[in-house]
Enzyme design. Structure first.
Site, short mmCIF file in Angstrom:
data_model
loop_
_atom_site.label_atom_id
_atom_site.label_comp_id
_atom_site.label_asym_id
_atom_site.label_seq_id
_atom_site.Cartn_x
_atom_site.Cartn_y
_atom_site.Cartn_z
N ASP A 176 0.83 -1.21 0.00
CA ASP A 176 0.00 0.00 0.00
C ASP A 176 0.86 1.25 0.00
O ASP A 176 1.87 1.32 0.71
CB ASP A 176 -0.84 0.03 1.28
CG ASP A 176 -2.32 -0.16 1.02
OD1 ASP A 176 -2.78 0.11 -0.12
OD2 ASP A 176 -3.02 -0.58 1.96
N LYS A 222 -0.42 -0.55 -4.21
CA LYS A 222 -1.86 -0.25 -4.21
C LYS A 222 -2.02 1.17 -3.72
O LYS A 222 -1.29 1.61 -2.83
CB LYS A 222 -2.61 -1.21 -3.29
CG LYS A 222 -4.11 -0.86 -3.17
CD LYS A 222 -4.91 -1.97 -2.52
CE LYS A 222 -4.95 -1.91 -1.02
NZ LYS A 222 -5.44 -0.66 -0.43
N GLU A 277 -5.19 4.22 -2.79
CA GLU A 277 -6.61 4.55 -2.69
C GLU A 277 -6.93 5.62 -3.70
O GLU A 277 -6.29 6.69 -3.70
CB GLU A 277 -6.94 5.04 -1.27
CG GLU A 277 -6.91 3.93 -0.25
CD GLU A 277 -7.41 4.38 1.12
OE1 GLU A 277 -8.04 5.46 1.23
OE2 GLU A 277 -7.16 3.63 2.08
N GLU A 332 -14.09 -1.76 -1.92
CA GLU A 332 -14.32 -1.92 -0.48
C GLU A 332 -15.69 -1.39 -0.08
O GLU A 332 -16.03 -0.23 -0.36
CB GLU A 332 -13.22 -1.22 0.34
CG GLU A 332 -13.46 -1.37 1.84
CD GLU A 332 -12.27 -1.08 2.74
OE1 GLU A 332 -11.16 -0.87 2.22
OE2 GLU A 332 -12.46 -1.10 3.97
O1 KIV Z 1 -4.75 -1.77 4.04
C1 KIV Z 1 -5.43 -2.78 3.84
O2 KIV Z 1 -5.32 -3.79 4.57
C2 KIV Z 1 -6.37 -2.76 2.73
C3 KIV Z 1 -7.32 -3.91 2.62
C4 KIV Z 1 -8.38 -3.77 3.62
C5 KIV Z 1 -7.86 -4.02 1.24
O3 KIV Z 1 -6.40 -1.85 2.00
#
Ligand code: KIV
Length: 269
Positions: free
Chosen positions: A91, A121, A123, A186
């Protein structure tokens, strides 16, 4: 003991994407450190997400805002050291993707260079299209994340199901057009998730988005019963690790106090 070359046989981003056309559901779980990542990897998961939920489930904060890029890198590096089969995605923590395309490439570049992860990843959907395409053009695979965006908790005033169908469809289409290889959906109504999944060629990964998504992701600590207190409605708990660990610790204390431990089998002559 010989160690397999790091990451040499991990699932690749193109293989992850092709699962959709093959009609094979994708499995994704979070992990934040070596022992859990190796357990999850060896159990056969398709992808491991070093999620910014690290902030809450490991660091004990009440949102995902506080975790830093350096901390994400520190944990991701432990995870990649443990993983030989799964795709590893990390993330981008708040606000590492929000400071313009140049900064996003610099930050995501650090993640890939310093951790050995294969993708990031972030957002965002339509609002992050420019950043997604900048990263993809720089050779950095991006998983987008739309619907409930925990990094926007202060703006949203809490964690709620996201029901703006037009917005969800626009975000999904924009992220895919910008080059995202997959999208996390989500906390959105299952019918909207089904429509988005049908509309896109890239896999959708649901969390609280129903069974039509191309795959599912959960926070590991929630699904193994390690999280204290409330877990969201969409979590299915597959184990009760808190109970198991707590029972073991209580028994250890009892055994030490009663003289049961250590016995002869755990002592040396
Ligand atoms: O940070 C995380 O764990 C997430 C998941 C909930 C998809 O983004």
């Amino acid at each position: 003991m010989s160690t397999p070359p790091r990451g040499k046989s991990r699932l690749t981003v193109p293989q992850f994407v092709s699962r959709k056309a093959e009609g094979k559901k994708l499995t994704v779980l979070t992990a934040y450190d070596y022992p859990m990542a190796s357990l999850v990897d060896q159990a056969g998961i398709d992808a491991i997400l070093v999620g910014d939920t690290l902030s809450m489930v490991v660091q004990g904060h009440d949102s995902t805002i506080p975790v830093t890029l350096d901390e994400m890198i520190y944990h991701a590096e432990m995870v990649t050291r443990a993983v030989s089969s799964a795709l590893v995605i990390v993330d981008m923590p708040f606000p590492s993707n929000l400071l313009g395309v140049y900064e996003a490439i610099r930050n995501a570049g650090r993640i890939l260079k310093e951790t050995g992860a294969q993708a990031v990843k972030l957002e965002g959907g339509a609002d992050q299209a420019e950043v997604i395409s900048g990263l993809v053009n720089a050779g950095i695979p991006v998983m987008a994340h739309i619907g409930l965006r925990p990094q926007l908790v202060h703006q949203m005033g809490g964690y709620r199901v996201q029901r703006d169908r037009e917005r969800l469809i626009y975000d999904a289409k924009s992220a895919a057009d910008a080059g995202a290889f997959s999208i996390v959906l989500e906390c959105i109504p299952q019918d909207d998730a089904a429509e988005i999944t049908k509309m896109l060629d890239i896999p959708t990964i649901g969390i609280g988005a129903g069974k039509s998504c191309d795959g599912q992701v959960l926070v590991l600590n929630d699904m193994i019963g390690l999280t204290e207190g409330h877990v969201p409605k969409f979590v299915k708990q597959y184990a009760n690790v808190r109970q198991t660990v707590s029972d073991a610790v209580r028994q250890f204390c009892k055994d030490v106090q009663s003289g049961e431990f250590p016995d002869q089998t755990h002592s040396f002559r």
